[in-house]
Design an enzyme around this catalytic site. Structure first.
Site, PDB file in Angstrom:
ATOM      1  N   ARG A 101      88.125 -22.600  36.271  1.00 45.55           N
ATOM      2  CA  ARG A 101      89.220 -23.518  35.892  1.00 45.55           C
ATOM      3  C   ARG A 101      89.045 -24.777  36.727  1.00 45.55           C
ATOM      4  O   ARG A 101      89.173 -24.739  37.954  1.00 45.55           O
ATOM      5  CB  ARG A 101      90.586 -22.879  36.139  1.00 45.55           C
ATOM      6  N   HIS A 128      90.605 -25.814  26.397  1.00 43.48           N
ATOM      7  CA  HIS A 128      91.066 -24.504  26.892  1.00 43.48           C
ATOM      8  C   HIS A 128      90.658 -23.476  25.823  1.00 43.48           C
ATOM      9  O   HIS A 128      91.507 -22.932  25.100  1.00 43.48           O
ATOM     10  CB  HIS A 128      92.582 -24.539  27.104  1.00 43.48           C
ATOM     11  N   GLN A 131      92.237 -19.882  25.474  1.00 44.20           N
ATOM     12  CA  GLN A 131      93.608 -19.937  24.960  1.00 44.20           C
ATOM     13  C   GLN A 131      93.576 -20.034  23.430  1.00 44.20           C
ATOM     14  O   GLN A 131      94.309 -19.328  22.732  1.00 44.20           O
ATOM     15  CB  GLN A 131      94.336 -21.165  25.555  1.00 44.20           C
ATOM     16  N   ASP A 223     103.081 -27.452  23.975  1.00 41.83           N
ATOM     17  CA  ASP A 223     102.608 -27.213  25.344  1.00 41.83           C
ATOM     18  C   ASP A 223     103.346 -28.205  26.247  1.00 41.83           C
ATOM     19  O   ASP A 223     104.015 -29.124  25.769  1.00 41.83           O
ATOM     20  CB  ASP A 223     101.076 -27.423  25.391  1.00 41.83           C
ATOM     21  N   CYS A 263     101.509 -21.959  24.741  1.00 40.94           N
ATOM     22  CA  CYS A 263     100.498 -21.275  25.569  1.00 40.94           C
ATOM     23  C   CYS A 263     101.085 -20.789  26.893  1.00 40.94           C
ATOM     24  O   CYS A 263     100.491 -19.929  27.535  1.00 40.94           O
ATOM     25  CB  CYS A 263      99.313 -22.210  25.809  1.00 40.94           C
ATOM     26  N   ARG A 291      95.936 -12.973  25.294  1.00 41.75           N
ATOM     27  CA  ARG A 291      94.926 -13.518  26.201  1.00 41.75           C
ATOM     28  C   ARG A 291      94.033 -12.383  26.709  1.00 41.75           C
ATOM     29  O   ARG A 291      92.814 -12.522  26.817  1.00 41.75           O
ATOM     30  CB  ARG A 291      95.585 -14.222  27.410  1.00 41.75           C
TER      31      ARG A 291
HETATM   32  N1   CP Z   1      98.150 -20.456  29.303  1.00 38.68           N
HETATM   33  C1   CP Z   1      97.534 -20.420  30.502  1.00 38.68           C
HETATM   34  O1   CP Z   1      96.338 -20.690  30.629  1.00 38.68           O
HETATM   35  O2   CP Z   1      98.333 -20.021  31.525  1.00 38.68           O
HETATM   36  P1   CP Z   1      97.970 -20.008  33.074  1.00 38.68           P
HETATM   37  O3   CP Z   1      97.938 -21.437  33.548  1.00 38.68           O
HETATM   38  O4   CP Z   1      99.069 -19.210  33.697  1.00 38.68           O
HETATM   39  O5   CP Z   1      96.622 -19.365  33.253  1.00 38.68           O
HETATM   40  N1  NVA Z   2      97.921 -28.325  29.164  1.00 33.23           N
HETATM   41  C1  NVA Z   2      98.283 -27.451  30.248  1.00 33.23           C
HETATM   42  C2  NVA Z   2      97.923 -26.051  29.943  1.00 33.23           C
HETATM   43  C3  NVA Z   2      98.299 -25.029  30.970  1.00 33.23           C
HETATM   44  C4  NVA Z   2      97.870 -23.651  30.607  1.00 33.23           C
HETATM   45  C5  NVA Z   2      97.591 -27.915  31.515  1.00 33.23           C
HETATM   46  O1  NVA Z   2      96.412 -28.299  31.462  1.00 33.23           O
HETATM   47  O2  NVA Z   2      98.231 -27.927  32.571  1.00 33.23           O
END
Ligand code: CP
Ligand code: NVA
Length: 304
Positions: A101, A128, A131, A223, A263, A291
């Site tokens: 990440r 993502h 997701q 989101d 999400c 997920r």
């Molecule tokens: N939706 C998602 O990726 O959640 P987290 O940030 O908790 O991993």
């Molecule tokens: N768009 C959000 C998604 C979190 C799962 C972010 O990048 O923070």
């Protein structure tokens, strides 16, 4: 065998519908997996917080017989001067896969290029993909099929929206990205998704008008208005996105059996109201559970 990454939905575009089906199969077979990833280690590198991605990957590989290792990138030597390339080479000698990440997609791409083991995105500022896989699993479960169904994404044209565009186009789902003009999804991704959709007989459309967009919708999706790493002040975001909030008024414009997706994490009272999030049309917790099943399909396909 040549190693493969999942950094963009495009990396596994041709197998996307099969990955959706595999996720559903693995969901049905939960508890009877027979350890297909026995002896495999997944390194999970996080530059940003996570609940779902971290836990679902850890549980997924454990239930498939393997093992996950959580690493806070700020505690690695990479955060203190070691190059990303050297880091990727060293990790490739220890483990069988990397889940990353990242703030910057360029770091993701570089690790993906240099590592000799599969690199799976757990989100960056562009996409993502895992997701989007869980989202397609949820839509298939709830709606039975994708063809002729209409998904409306409302709010910020961010990483989640970008991956949804590719994923929708790939499975033949119609999608409207309904965002303010200044916060549309990545233009190249929008164009690429539209081309894939065209070849698949589905539609990818941009809109700035939530009322028009939500008419006859089968799925409403939103989101957060301020993603991790985005420095837009909250008050400014609230003003900009207010009319894109999923609330009972907007939901009433959609089809009667329209489902609501997010999400997560959600900001109740901002992009979605609490009554809709906890209401009968919301599938957000099934979506979160998926997920786990989707990560299993990805790990099984790339690490076996
Ligand atoms: N939706 C998602 O990726 O959640 P987290 O940030 O908790 O991993
Ligand atoms: N768009 C959000 C998604 C979190 C799962 C972010 O990048 O923070």
């Amino acid at each position: 065998m040549v190693k493969r990454n999942l950094i963009s939905v495009l990396d596994m575009k041709d197998e996307w519908p099969a990955l959706v089906d595999l996720s559903i199969k693995l969901k049905e077979e939960r508890g009877n997996h027979n350890a297909p990833l026995e002896g495999k280690t997944l390194i999970m590198m996080f530059e940003k917080p996570s609940t779902r991605t971290r836990i679902s990957f850890d549980v997924a590989i454990t239930e498939l017989g393997g093992h996950a290792l959580y690493i806070d990138v700020s505690k690695m030597q990479m955060g203190h001067g070691e190059t990303v390339e050297d880091t990727a080479k060293v990790m490739s000698r220890f483990a069988h896969g990397i889940m990353y990440r990242a703030y910057d997609y360029k770091m993701m791409d570089r690790i993906g290029e240099v590592a000799t083991i599969p690199v799976i995105s757990g989100l960056d500022n562009l996409e993502h993909p895992c997701q989007a896989l869980a989202d397609m699993v949820t839509i298939k479960e709830k709606k039975g099929s994708f063809r002729g169904k209409k998904l409306v994404y409302l709010g910020d044209g961010n990483n989640v929206c970008n991956s949804l565009l590719y994923a929708s186009a790939t499975v033949g789902l119609d999608m409207i990205a309904c965002c303010p003009a200044t916060r549309m999804p990545n233009a190249e991704i929008m164009l690429g998704a539209a081309r894939i959709a065209d070849a698949n007989g589905s539609k990818i459309i941009a809109s700035h008008d939530p009322i028009e967009a939500c008419r006859d919708a089968d799925i409403l999706y939103t989101d957060t208005w301020v993603s991790m790493g985005d420095d837009t002040p909250e008050e400014k975001a609230i003003k900009l996105f207010k009319m894109y909030q999923i609330n009972s008024d907007l939901l009433s414009i959609a089809k009667e059996d329209c489902i609501v997706m997010h999400c997560l994490p959600a900001h109740r009272g901002q992009e979605i109201t609490a009554d809709v999030m906890d209401g009968p049309q919301s599938v957000v917790f099934d979506q979160a559970e998926n997920r786990l099943h989707a990560q299993k399909a990805v790990l099984y396909t790339l690490l076996r």
